[in-house]
Design a protein around this motif. Structure first.
Motif, mmCIF file in Angstrom:
data_model
loop_
_atom_site.group_PDB
_atom_site.id
_atom_site.type_symbol
_atom_site.label_atom_id
_atom_site.label_comp_id
_atom_site.label_asym_id
_atom_site.label_seq_id
_atom_site.Cartn_x
_atom_site.Cartn_y
_atom_site.Cartn_z
ATOM 1 N N ILE A 18 45.259 28.254 30.542
ATOM 2 C CA ILE A 18 43.714 28.682 30.083
ATOM 3 C C ILE A 18 43.041 28.757 31.570
ATOM 4 N N HIS A 19 42.769 30.422 31.656
ATOM 5 C CA HIS A 19 41.298 30.569 31.793
ATOM 6 C C HIS A 19 39.785 29.429 31.987
ATOM 7 N N ALA A 20 39.648 28.538 32.701
ATOM 8 C CA ALA A 20 38.494 27.441 32.186
ATOM 9 C C ALA A 20 37.133 27.314 33.009
ATOM 10 N N ALA B 173 45.142 37.497 25.375
ATOM 11 C CA ALA B 173 43.638 37.332 24.858
ATOM 12 C C ALA B 173 42.603 37.418 26.414
ATOM 13 N N HIS B 174 42.448 38.232 26.795
ATOM 14 C CA HIS B 174 41.700 38.446 28.216
ATOM 15 C C HIS B 174 40.169 38.976 27.948
ATOM 16 N N VAL B 175 40.139 40.082 26.776
ATOM 17 C CA VAL B 175 38.337 39.861 26.374
ATOM 18 C C VAL B 175 39.268 41.106 25.329
ATOM 19 N N GLY C 93 47.429 41.848 30.328
ATOM 20 C CA GLY C 93 46.154 41.237 30.639
ATOM 21 C C GLY C 93 45.487 42.539 30.555
ATOM 22 N N TYR C 94 45.364 43.922 31.164
ATOM 23 C CA TYR C 94 44.339 44.592 31.401
ATOM 24 C C TYR C 94 45.603 46.058 30.462
ATOM 25 N N GLY C 95 45.731 45.917 28.859
ATOM 26 C CA GLY C 95 46.856 46.604 28.321
ATOM 27 C C GLY C 95 45.699 46.652 26.727
ATOM 28 N N ASP D 79 42.697 26.776 34.834
ATOM 29 C CA ASP D 79 42.591 27.659 35.882
ATOM 30 C C ASP D 79 40.752 28.363 36.134
ATOM 31 N N HIS D 80 40.496 28.078 37.992
ATOM 32 C CA HIS D 80 39.232 28.433 37.281
ATOM 33 C C HIS D 80 38.100 27.255 37.668
ATOM 34 N N LEU D 81 37.893 26.809 37.187
ATOM 35 C CA LEU D 81 37.211 25.908 36.684
ATOM 36 C C LEU D 81 35.987 25.177 37.760
ATOM 37 N N THR E 73 48.180 35.284 39.374
ATOM 38 C CA THR E 73 47.339 36.610 39.069
ATOM 39 C C THR E 73 47.625 37.562 38.102
ATOM 40 N N HIS E 74 46.334 38.402 38.597
ATOM 41 C CA HIS E 74 46.740 39.728 37.675
ATOM 42 C C HIS E 74 47.494 40.882 38.007
ATOM 43 N N ALA E 75 48.543 41.291 38.680
ATOM 44 C CA ALA E 75 48.772 41.987 40.064
ATOM 45 C C ALA E 75 49.131 43.082 39.287
ATOM 46 N N THR F 88 45.850 33.305 44.280
ATOM 47 C CA THR F 88 45.409 34.201 44.779
ATOM 48 C C THR F 88 44.220 34.689 43.751
ATOM 49 N N ASP F 89 44.775 34.787 42.179
ATOM 50 C CA ASP F 89 44.447 35.569 40.903
ATOM 51 C C ASP F 89 44.447 36.594 41.448
ATOM 52 N N CYS F 90 44.890 37.362 42.114
ATOM 53 C CA CYS F 90 45.218 39.211 42.466
ATOM 54 C C CYS F 90 44.604 39.534 41.534
ATOM 55 N N ASN F 91 43.593 40.664 41.389
ATOM 56 C CA ASN F 91 43.317 41.143 40.149
ATOM 57 C C ASN F 91 42.211 42.253 40.987
ATOM 58 N N PRO F 92 41.720 43.171 40.262
ATOM 59 C CA PRO F 92 40.734 44.359 41.119
ATOM 60 C C PRO F 92 39.123 43.896 40.863
ATOM 61 N N GLY F 93 38.889 43.423 39.689
ATOM 62 C CA GLY F 93 37.672 43.187 39.352
ATOM 63 C C GLY F 93 37.017 41.169 40.270
ATOM 64 N N THR F 94 37.502 40.245 40.709
ATOM 65 C CA THR F 94 37.269 39.518 40.711
ATOM 66 C C THR F 94 38.086 39.070 41.655
ATOM 67 N N SER F 95 38.932 39.597 42.717
ATOM 68 C CA SER F 95 40.001 39.013 43.479
ATOM 69 C C SER F 95 40.946 40.060 44.188
ATOM 70 N N ALA G 235 25.564 40.617 38.787
ATOM 71 C CA ALA G 235 26.664 39.317 38.818
ATOM 72 C C ALA G 235 27.750 40.121 37.966
ATOM 73 N N TYR G 236 28.440 39.301 38.555
ATOM 74 C CA TYR G 236 30.073 39.993 38.265
ATOM 75 C C TYR G 236 30.351 39.141 36.328
ATOM 76 N N THR G 237 30.556 40.227 35.402
ATOM 77 C CA THR G 237 30.472 39.802 34.076
ATOM 78 C C THR G 237 32.038 40.828 33.508
HETATM 79 O O1 NIG Z 1 40.198 35.300 36.776
HETATM 80 N N1 NIG Z 1 38.516 36.055 34.274
HETATM 81 C C1 NIG Z 1 39.620 36.592 33.940
HETATM 82 N N2 NIG Z 1 39.814 37.440 34.275
HETATM 83 C C2 NIG Z 1 40.261 37.523 36.152
HETATM 84 C C3 NIG Z 1 39.317 38.787 36.410
HETATM 85 C C4 NIG Z 1 39.558 40.027 35.502
HETATM 86 C C5 NIG Z 1 38.557 41.394 35.313
HETATM 87 O O2 NIG Z 1 37.885 41.330 36.123
HETATM 88 O O3 NIG Z 1 39.414 42.106 35.903
HETATM 89 C C6 NIG Z 1 40.086 36.568 36.782
HETATM 90 O O4 NIG Z 1 38.510 36.744 37.185
#
Ligand code: NIG
Ligand code: FE
Length: 419
Positions: A227-229, A166-168, A133-135, A250-252, A68-70, A302-309, A88-90
């Motif tokens: 790793i987000h892969a 190392a998020h972006v 990851g949002y810092g 994760d993801h894959l 999660t990215h809670a 869940t990957d709980c986060n505001p952008g993708t989940s 598309a999501y970026t």
């Molecule tokens: O797991 N992939 C990287 N991080 C999140 C999305 C982060 C965002 O868009 O805020 C994810 O999908």
């Protein structure tokens, strides 16, 4: 010290360590499972324990949400609406969450995160991983790790913190300087309670070479690695996960069959995040079966986060894993419990064998299949962590009843969440 409790009149008990038991009971003493079996075989000497009447409902181990990215502030409404309009999501949207998170006070951040953790517990999560990851500066990332600790304080939910500096690469920063800064921050992240280091290795985020450098340094600094892969594109991140023997990849979504076998051979847990696949509108689902068929240990998160989940609910993730990714109900429930525990290296949970933590769920239905089959309904009637009832659904069709030997009380009143 954990709680003690006897759960009786369980319609179907799933422990993962024994065959399913019908008309079952389960005893938790001092926070750990002490006995499980048929209700009629309940050993004597449990009369002094608080009793939870499952009223015929199914009981399963608590969910372990291992990704999660809670912790964030702000919203991503604009991105969400654009995707409904076929954009598309970026990862570019991450910057807006970084700005909103930076503008929030510590108190606001702790409060927002606290509410998300409470929502997780109400839907059956008993252990959760939370990433920073949002810092995206050392100070801001370390502030998030401290806020995670604050948000968890006094909660029964067990949280594993992950450093995701190392998020972006933040806007305006030179890549290699930022990678060095992330590496230099690892020891402080560990001191602030992070057990794990994660890297978003993908198009628009970090390269395989950068991820290798960061994760190798993280392991040397005593952090576990994940790793987000292969979320947005096939970049070689899964190959790297196998090479480094990360705890999880994760993801894959774009994983290849040869990489799936490499992950299986290296013992890397494959973490499925079906809500992200839905929410980002990738329409990619077949990787789950590719991974399963290669023998990869699967987890569901869940990957709980505001952008993708934007989702705190493990039952919802399990439903998508079955209905969209074609996993069987037992495979999905196992992935959401035992699999999540394996991804976090926590072998005392995700199952209800004797000695395991007393983390369990009284479901809303008589049968665990109903958790997947009944959509849009509360799936969990009561969440128990370490032998203590921490949440009970007001709207569940199934009400559970509790009675202590000295006083009989109904758990339909609000239940405290402190450990
Ligand atoms: O797991 N992939 C990287 N991080 C999140 C999305 C982060 C965002 O868009 O805020 C994810 O999908
Ligand atoms: Fe993620």
């Amino acid at each position: 010290m954990g709680g003690s409790l006897v759960v009786r009149r369980i319609g179907r008990l799933t422990t993962w360590t024994t065959p399913r038991v019908e008309d079952a009971a389960l005893v938790v003493r001092d926070g750990a499972v002490a006995w499980a079996g048929a209700d009629r075989d309940l050993p004597p000497g449990v009369g002094d324990l608080e009793e939870l009447d499952a009223c015929g409902a199914a009981v399963i181990p608590g969910f372990v949400d291992c990704h999660t990215h809670a912790i964030w502030a702000g919203d991503r409404r604009a991105d969400f609406l654009a995707r409904l309009d076929a954009a598309a999501y970026t990862p570019e949207g991450i910057a807006s969450t970084v700005a909103a998170t930076g503008a929030a006070t510590d108190e606001e951040l702790v409060g927002l995160t606290h509410r998300r953790l409470a929502a997780m517990m109400a839907s059956g999560t008993t252990t959760a991983e939370v990433k920073s990851g949002y810092g995206l500066t050392p100070e801001a990332e370390l502030r998030l790790l401290s806020a995670i600790e604050q948000a968890v304080l006094g909660e029964a939910l067990h949280v594993e913190a992950t450093y995701l500096g190392a998020h972006v690469v933040p806007d305006g920063r030179e890549r290699s300087a930022y990678v060095e800064e992330v590496i230099a921050t690892l020891p402080q992240a560990r001191r602030l309670g992070a057990r794990w280091c994660d890297v978003f290795c993908d198009d628009g985020a970090f390269t395989v070479e950068e991820a290798r450098r960061i994760l190798t340094a993280a392991a040397a600094a005593g952090l576990g690695t994940r790793i987000h892969a292969e979320q947005l594109a096939l970049t070689g991140a899964a190959t790297l996960a196998a090479e480094l023997r990360c705890a999880s990849a994760d993801h894959l979504d774009h994983v290849t069959a040869p990489d799936a076998f490499a992950l299986a051979n290296a013992g890397v847990v494959g973490v499925l995040v079906p809500v992200a696949s839905l929410y980002s509108r990738s329409q990619r689902w077949s990787h789950a079966v590719t991974l399963r068929d290669a023998g990869v240990t699967l987890a569901i998160a869940t990957d709980c986060n505001p952008g993708t989940s934007w989702c705190e609910s493990m039952p919802y993730a399990v439903q998508l894993a079955c209905l969209c990714m074609s996993l069987g109900v037992d495979d999905a429930l196992r992935a959401a419990t035992l699999g999540g525990a394996a991804a976090l290296g926590l072998h005392d949970r995700g199952h209800l064998g004797v000695g395991a933590r007393g983390d369990l769920l009284v479901l809303a239905g008589d049968h665990e299949v109903d958790l997947v089959a009944h959509l849009g309904a509360p799936a969990v009637a009561a969440t128990v962590i370490g032998g203590r009832v921490v949440s009970e659904s007001k709207s569940s069709p199934r009400r559970v009843a509790s009675s202590a030997p000295t006083s009989t009380k109904s758990l339909s009143q609000p239940v405290g969440t402190s450990a």
